[in-house]
Design an enzyme around this catalytic site. Structure first.
Site: not given
Ligand code: NAD
Ligand code: DAU
Length: 354
Positions: A34, A132-134, A158, A161-162, A187
């Site tokens: 994606t 995720t912790d969310e 989001y 759905s998780k 995060n």
């Molecule tokens: P990301 O959005 O960077 O990457 C998601 C990946 O999944 C992408 O490579 C995308 O192409 C692939 N993907 C999406 N839909 C798909 C599908 N239908 N089939 C196969 N591949 C698909 O996400 P991330 O930040 O790397 O998060 C990875 C996992 O960890 C997620 O499940 C997210 O909920 C979880 N998570 C993320 C964070 C965070 O802070 N980023 C924290 C806790 C948990």
């Molecule tokens: O807690 C785990 C989660 O952390 C993961 O499950 C999610 O996939 C990941 O995206 C992340 O979610 P958040 O919403 O916490 O992350 P984000 O980086 O989008 O935002 C972090 C904080 O910063 C949040 O309080 C919103 C704020 N923010 C974010 C953006 C993009 C801003 O203030 N300005 C911004 O432009």
């Protein structure tokens, strides 16, 4: 061999790179590619024979069943998801499709494969679901951090759905006996994070002299973990986690958003004094708050420490320093991302001026 889904995204790619460095085991990497999936994240292992990349959807049960039967992995680790809260507010549909329906199809394919294994292989197989912790909702400032028994209270499309996917994974263990593990992490930040998330967005904007958008009053709290520590935690859970259990993963690093942004600005002042606008903190701009913005997340990571001996290697200060240095050293990666679909997103979310 193991099968990883979503291994071209931020955490998945870090995990695949870490896995190939830390173990001798091959990995099949299934990713739909994606907007968030990026093969450039995997460029350093393009010719590594232990890495097999397959473009495909976790919702494609036929494809997954074929891959499982062909490669006979001993474990599946599910990273694939739609992951950005703001995008889920603009359009929840993809989140339901991938995170809920996709996870269901993946579980069904894995159940078919696992059910036909020998008794020994069945007992040794693992399905590890990365969550995720969310899902636990939002904390007040004086509340104790989330534990594995905190009630689910997801607030965004989001996180809902998780949460649904976590419940399905749990049900496949209780109903069918599938050997599952679930991790709920806070995060992440580090190399290869798509610049729609706070930390890479702020770095990219700061280097271009663009506003650093802070939602609301900037006092929302997140609990930050360096992505390499998330990878080592997942390896520990896969190796020694108790089947059917949930493990919270976090870095004991609670910070307000404004603190995070100020820290990045200070580091950029030191490491990149030639930016168009310095001090970088002059770019901080308070903007309209995110709808339903959760106030505080905090993870109690004592179970994984007590049971599996896992602890993060990085503090926020060491991890963010490495991360700033990585983004400065990898401007080509950033430039390649900051085009096409990404520009449309920035305009939709922050308006045409940004
Ligand atoms: P990301 O959005 O960077 O990457 C998601 C990946 O999944 C992408 O490579 C995308 O192409 C692939 N993907 C999406 N839909 C798909 C599908 N239908 N089939 C196969 N591949 C698909 O996400 P991330 O930040 O790397 O998060 C990875 C996992 O960890 C997620 O499940 C997210 O909920 C979880 N998570 C993320 C964070 C965070 O802070 N980023 C924290 C806790 C948990
Ligand atoms: O807690 C785990 C989660 O952390 C993961 O499950 C999610 O996939 C990941 O995206 C992340 O979610 P958040 O919403 O916490 O992350 P984000 O980086 O989008 O935002 C972090 C904080 O910063 C949040 O309080 C919103 C704020 N923010 C974010 C953006 C993009 C801003 O203030 N300005 C911004 O432009």
């Amino acid at each position: 061999m193991i099968l990883v889904t979503g291994g071209a995204g931020f955490i998945g790619a870090n995990f695949v790179l870490d896995w190939l460095g830390e173990t001798d085991e091959p990995v099949i990497n299934l990713d739909k590619l994606t907007y968030a999936g990026n093969l450039q994240n995997l460029a350093s292992i393009a010719s590594n024979p232990r890495h097999i990349f397959v473009q495909g959807d976790i919702g494609d049960q036929v494809l997954i069943a074929r891959l499982l039967s062909e490669h006979q992995p001993r474990a599946v680790i599910n990273f694939a998801a739609e992951s950005h809260v703001d995008r889920s507010i603009h359009g929840p549909e993809d989140f339901i499709q991938t995170n809920v329906v996709g996870t269901f199809h993946l579980l069904e394919a894995v159940r078919g494969y696992w059910g036909a294994l020998s008794d020994t292989a069945k007992a040794e197989f693992r399905f590890l679901h990365v969550s995720t912790d969310e899902v636990y909702g939002s904390l007040g400032m004086d509340d104790a951090p989330f534990t594995e028994t905190t009630a689910y209270a997801p607030n965004s499309p989001y996180s809902a759905s998780k949460a649904a996917s976590d419940h399905l994974v749990r049900a496949y263990h209780h109903t069918y006996g599938m050997p599952v593990l679930t991790t709920n992490c806070s995060n992440n930040y580090g190399p290869y994070q798509f610049p729609e998330k706070l930390i890479p967005l702020v770095m990219m904007n700061a280097l271009a002299g663009k506003p650093l958008p802070i939602y609301g009053d900037g006092l929302n709290v997140r609990d930050w973990l360096y992505v390499g520590d998330h990878c080592s935690a997942i390896r520990a859970v896969l190796a020694n986690g108790h089947v059917g259990e949930v493990y919270n993963i976090g870095g004991w690093n609670e910070k307000t958003n404004i603190d995070v942004v100020q820290t990045i600005c200070t580091m950029l002042d030191e490491q990149h004094p030639d930016s168009p606008v310095t001090p970088h903190a002059e770019l901080v701009t308070y903007v309209k708050d995110r709808a339903g913005h959760d106030r505080r997340y905090a993870i109690d990571a004592s179970k994984i420490q007590r049971e599996l001996g896992w602890l993060p290697a990085e503090t926020f200060e060491t991890g963010i320093r490495k991360t700033v240095a990585w983004y400065l050293a990898n401007q080509d990666w950033v430039a390649n991302i900051a085009s096409g679909e990404y520009r449309h997103w920035v305009e939709k979310q922050y308006g045409s001026k940004s």
